[in-house]
Design an enzyme around this catalytic site. Sequence first.
Site, mmCIF file in Angstrom:
data_model
loop_
_atom_site.group_PDB
_atom_site.id
_atom_site.type_symbol
_atom_site.label_atom_id
_atom_site.label_comp_id
_atom_site.label_asym_id
_atom_site.label_seq_id
_atom_site.Cartn_x
_atom_site.Cartn_y
_atom_site.Cartn_z
ATOM 1 N N ARG A 1 7.455 48.403 23.837
ATOM 2 C CA ARG A 1 8.450 49.491 23.913
ATOM 3 C C ARG A 1 8.798 49.835 25.363
ATOM 4 O O ARG A 1 9.047 50.992 25.696
ATOM 5 C CB ARG A 1 7.963 50.762 23.215
ATOM 6 C CG ARG A 1 7.571 50.592 21.785
ATOM 7 C CD ARG A 1 8.733 50.237 20.872
ATOM 8 N NE ARG A 1 8.254 50.116 19.508
ATOM 9 C CZ ARG A 1 7.798 48.980 18.985
ATOM 10 N NH1 ARG A 1 7.796 47.850 19.690
ATOM 11 N NH2 ARG A 1 7.349 48.940 17.748
ATOM 12 N N SER B 1 8.289 56.631 15.392
ATOM 13 C CA SER B 1 6.982 56.871 16.017
ATOM 14 C C SER B 1 7.102 57.794 17.223
ATOM 15 O O SER B 1 7.955 57.596 18.088
ATOM 16 C CB SER B 1 6.364 55.553 16.482
ATOM 17 O OG SER B 1 6.122 54.730 15.378
ATOM 18 N N GLU C 1 6.294 57.703 22.834
ATOM 19 C CA GLU C 1 7.316 56.658 22.649
ATOM 20 C C GLU C 1 8.688 57.321 22.635
ATOM 21 O O GLU C 1 9.669 56.759 23.126
ATOM 22 C CB GLU C 1 7.073 55.905 21.335
ATOM 23 C CG GLU C 1 8.084 54.798 21.099
ATOM 24 C CD GLU C 1 7.744 53.896 19.928
ATOM 25 O OE1 GLU C 1 6.537 53.644 19.673
ATOM 26 O OE2 GLU C 1 8.681 53.436 19.255
HETATM 27 C C1 LIG Z 1 13.336 56.288 10.830
HETATM 28 C C2 LIG Z 1 13.123 55.609 12.147
HETATM 29 C C3 LIG Z 1 12.369 54.437 12.219
HETATM 30 C C4 LIG Z 1 12.161 53.801 13.445
HETATM 31 N N1 LIG Z 1 11.412 52.659 13.484
HETATM 32 C C5 LIG Z 1 11.289 51.985 14.651
HETATM 33 C C6 LIG Z 1 10.578 50.734 14.706
HETATM 34 O O1 LIG Z 1 10.085 50.213 13.712
HETATM 35 N N2 LIG Z 1 10.467 50.125 15.915
HETATM 36 C C7 LIG Z 1 11.006 50.651 17.046
HETATM 37 O O2 LIG Z 1 10.875 50.035 18.118
HETATM 38 N N3 LIG Z 1 11.673 51.836 17.023
HETATM 39 C C8 LIG Z 1 11.829 52.497 15.859
HETATM 40 N N4 LIG Z 1 12.505 53.701 15.843
HETATM 41 C C9 LIG Z 1 13.035 54.263 17.093
HETATM 42 C C10 LIG Z 1 14.492 53.812 17.384
HETATM 43 O O3 LIG Z 1 15.098 53.342 16.205
HETATM 44 C C11 LIG Z 1 14.532 52.733 18.467
HETATM 45 O O4 LIG Z 1 13.907 53.144 19.656
HETATM 46 C C12 LIG Z 1 15.965 52.307 18.803
HETATM 47 O O5 LIG Z 1 15.951 51.192 19.649
HETATM 48 C C13 LIG Z 1 16.767 53.443 19.468
HETATM 49 O O6 LIG Z 1 18.101 52.995 19.582
HETATM 50 P P1 LIG Z 1 19.283 54.022 19.838
HETATM 51 O O7 LIG Z 1 20.531 53.249 19.912
HETATM 52 O O8 LIG Z 1 19.230 55.112 18.832
HETATM 53 O O9 LIG Z 1 18.886 54.579 21.262
HETATM 54 P P2 LIG Z 1 18.826 56.114 21.719
HETATM 55 O O10 LIG Z 1 17.728 56.794 20.953
HETATM 56 O O11 LIG Z 1 20.169 56.707 21.657
HETATM 57 O O12 LIG Z 1 18.372 55.941 23.234
HETATM 58 C C14 LIG Z 1 17.069 55.503 23.533
HETATM 59 C C15 LIG Z 1 16.994 55.294 25.052
HETATM 60 O O13 LIG Z 1 17.839 54.205 25.399
HETATM 61 C C16 LIG Z 1 18.796 54.587 26.402
HETATM 62 N N5 LIG Z 1 20.045 53.882 26.091
HETATM 63 C C17 LIG Z 1 20.670 53.802 24.894
HETATM 64 N N6 LIG Z 1 21.774 53.020 24.991
HETATM 65 C C18 LIG Z 1 21.849 52.620 26.277
HETATM 66 C C19 LIG Z 1 22.757 51.777 27.005
HETATM 67 N N7 LIG Z 1 23.814 51.209 26.435
HETATM 68 N N8 LIG Z 1 22.507 51.575 28.315
HETATM 69 C C20 LIG Z 1 21.439 52.135 28.923
HETATM 70 N N9 LIG Z 1 20.546 52.942 28.296
HETATM 71 C C21 LIG Z 1 20.743 53.167 26.982
HETATM 72 C C22 LIG Z 1 18.938 56.100 26.238
HETATM 73 O O14 LIG Z 1 19.347 56.718 27.460
HETATM 74 C C23 LIG Z 1 17.525 56.516 25.827
HETATM 75 O O15 LIG Z 1 16.706 56.730 26.948
HETATM 76 C C24 LIG Z 1 12.720 54.354 14.625
HETATM 77 C C25 LIG Z 1 13.499 55.529 14.548
HETATM 78 C C26 LIG Z 1 13.700 56.144 13.334
HETATM 79 C C27 LIG Z 1 14.548 57.383 13.248
#
Ligand SMILES: Cc1cc2nc3c(=O)[nH]c(=O)nc-3n(C[C@H](O)[C@H](O)[C@H](O)COP(=O)(O)OP(=O)(O)OC[C@H]3O[C@@H](n4cnc5c(N)ncnc54)[C@H](O)[C@@H]3O)c2cc1C
Length: 307
Positions: free
Chosen positions: A176, A226, A296
């Site tokens: 991560r 998480s 995380e």
């Molecule tokens: C129900 C549920 C289950 C999940 N299960 C998992 C799992 O199994 N494994 C896992 O790894 N994660 C899991 N997650 C967490 C999440 O899905 C991941 O971390 C995912 O990658 C976040 O993506 P996002 O587009 O929502 O990013 P965001 O939450 O919007 O952003 C996360 C970070 O990335 C940065 N960011 C986003 N886009 C950009 C960009 N284009 N350029 C630069 N920085 C950027 C943001 O500034 C922030 O710091 C889960 C979440 C939920 C709600």
Amino acid sequence: MSSKGLTAALRAIEGLEVTPDAPLGSTTTLRVGGAAELLVHVFDRAALKLLLAAVAEFGADLLFLGQGANVVVPDEGLEGVVARLKGDFVSYSFEGDGVRAGAAVPLGQLARRAAQRGLVGLEALGGFPATVGGSVWMNAGCYGTETSAVLRSVELMARDGSTILIGPEDLQPGYRSTSLQSGDLIVIEAVFALEPGDSKAALARLDELNRRRWQSLPSGRPNAGSVFKNPEGDAAGRLIEDCGLKGLVHGGAQISEQHANVIVNLGDATAGDVVALMRAAREAVEKRFGVVLEPELRLLGRLSGSV
Ligand SMILES: Cc1cc2nc3c(=O)[nH]c(=O)nc-3n(C[C@H](O)[C@H](O)[C@H](O)COP(=O)(O)OP(=O)(O)OC[C@H]3O[C@@H](n4cnc5c(N)ncnc54)[C@H](O)[C@@H]3O)c2cc1C
């Protein structure tokens, strides 16, 4: 920053949609937190460059969000600009056994389309809410696969508007974590390297992994997956559960009764409630097991470093 001046400058740029004082928490999966001083939707690269130049000129804070599936927005909101990529950044194209995808493409959608075309490799990453950009930045992973493992290349934009093409190894991917987390580069596009395979089997695997995924998570309550990273050789959820904290409520938030490493919003949670539970879990685990849990979840703005 002169918010008025910046708002006017951004409104003059074609390809941007600017909303002052935009509620933000409700657009994240955890549904807590306040408003963005300026929410900016960015529709193409030219507009992104101009946004970066304007933000630099006005000395404003700038944060990019994907689906908001891994973040906690502070109750007082976020100063400066919160940007979300749209338009051209939501398109993707298949190229041989690879797929080139804009940073705002939902990863689950990409995994399904690839499987439908008989291209395999993304199935394990298709079951959680994420954009391509967010999952690259986080090196999100599941079921033994990480985003970096299926990447061929990533295109980034620097704050001066220049673009950089890097390979997965340049991300220095860890659990991560990526090198992007200590900088301010923006993910704008990624190419995933996939393999030809059986479409029917890939779709079945995607569905089966999704089903398993959702069975292990609290259903029906907003959450952000998480809360803490698993310490080496152990599970954060087990440690929190063994401290007797499953079900602990603070205000409108609760340590899930189903999975102790997930905090759910019972309906009217604040970011403060979530942070209070994170602190309680961290302190209890350190006291009982001597293990310091690392968040995380990304705690944004003033919450940064508060747990
Ligand atoms: C129900 C549920 C289950 C999940 N299960 C998992 C799992 O199994 N494994 C896992 O790894 N994660 C899991 N997650 C967490 C999440 O899905 C991941 O971390 C995912 O990658 C976040 O993506 P996002 O587009 O929502 O990013 P965001 O939450 O919007 O952003 C996360 C970070 O990335 C940065 N960011 C986003 N886009 C950009 C960009 N284009 N350029 C630069 N920085 C950027 C943001 O500034 C922030 O710091 C889960 C979440 C939920 C709600």
